[in-house]
Design a protein around this motif. Structure first.
Motif, PDB file in Angstrom:
ATOM      1  N   LEU A  44       0.821  -1.207   0.000  1.00  0.00           N
ATOM      2  CA  LEU A  44       0.000   0.000   0.000  1.00  0.00           C
ATOM      3  C   LEU A  44       0.862   1.266   0.000  1.00  0.00           C
ATOM      4  N   ILE A  45       1.872   1.303   0.839  1.00  0.00           N
ATOM      5  CA  ILE A  45       2.740   2.487   0.917  1.00  0.00           C
ATOM      6  C   ILE A  45       3.523   2.660  -0.378  1.00  0.00           C
ATOM      7  N   GLU A  47       2.682   1.627  -3.427  1.00  0.00           N
ATOM      8  CA  GLU A  47       1.753   2.078  -4.477  1.00  0.00           C
ATOM      9  C   GLU A  47       1.435   3.558  -4.339  1.00  0.00           C
ATOM     10  N   ARG A  48       1.184   4.000  -3.133  1.00  0.00           N
ATOM     11  CA  ARG A  48       0.864   5.418  -2.908  1.00  0.00           C
ATOM     12  C   ARG A  48       2.046   6.311  -3.230  1.00  0.00           C
ATOM     13  N   ASP A  51       2.308   6.569  -7.054  1.00  0.00           N
ATOM     14  CA  ASP A  51       1.247   7.436  -7.583  1.00  0.00           C
ATOM     15  C   ASP A  51       1.589   8.908  -7.377  1.00  0.00           C
ATOM     16  N   MET A  52       2.019   9.249  -6.156  1.00  0.00           N
ATOM     17  CA  MET A  52       2.383  10.644  -5.873  1.00  0.00           C
ATOM     18  C   MET A  52       3.595  11.074  -6.676  1.00  0.00           C
TER      19      MET A  52
END
Length: 101
Positions: A44-45, A47-48, A51-52
């Motif tokens: 999750l971290i 992927e985020r 994206d950012m």
């Protein structure tokens, strides 16, 4: 903690970044293992982050300050070109490592 290792390959910036997180699990469902929580949080971290980073790179905004890590690797005269020439080509290998306490 975060460790960053910048490098240049064929005049292209590369950055390896390892984020180490220590977490405490206070509650969880009975059917979920600590390993599942660890892997899900890492994914999750990551992927985020990507994206950012993709959004920031598209907008040519170095919100993470990656350019600072290349100050010694890019000739002084070319540092002013970081956002236009180097940052759009920056490749980041971001890995999260979670340890349970």
């Amino acid at each position: 903690s975060i460790k960053m290792k910048p490098s240049m390959e064929n005049n292209m910036p590369l950055l390896s970044s390892d984020a180490n997180l220590k977490i405490h699990i206070l509650e969880r469902k009975d059917d979920i293992t600590n390993y599942q929580i660890k892997k899900e949080l890492e994914n999750l971290i990551e992927e985020r982050f990507y994206d950012m980073f993709e959004q920031a790179q598209t907008n040519k905004t170095d919100i993470f300050g990656f350019g600072q890590h290349f100050r010694n690797l890019i000739p002084y005269q070319e540092l002013k070109d970081w956002r236009e020439e180097y940052y759009p080509n920056l490749k980041v290998n971001f890995q999260v490592h979670v340890s349970l306490q």
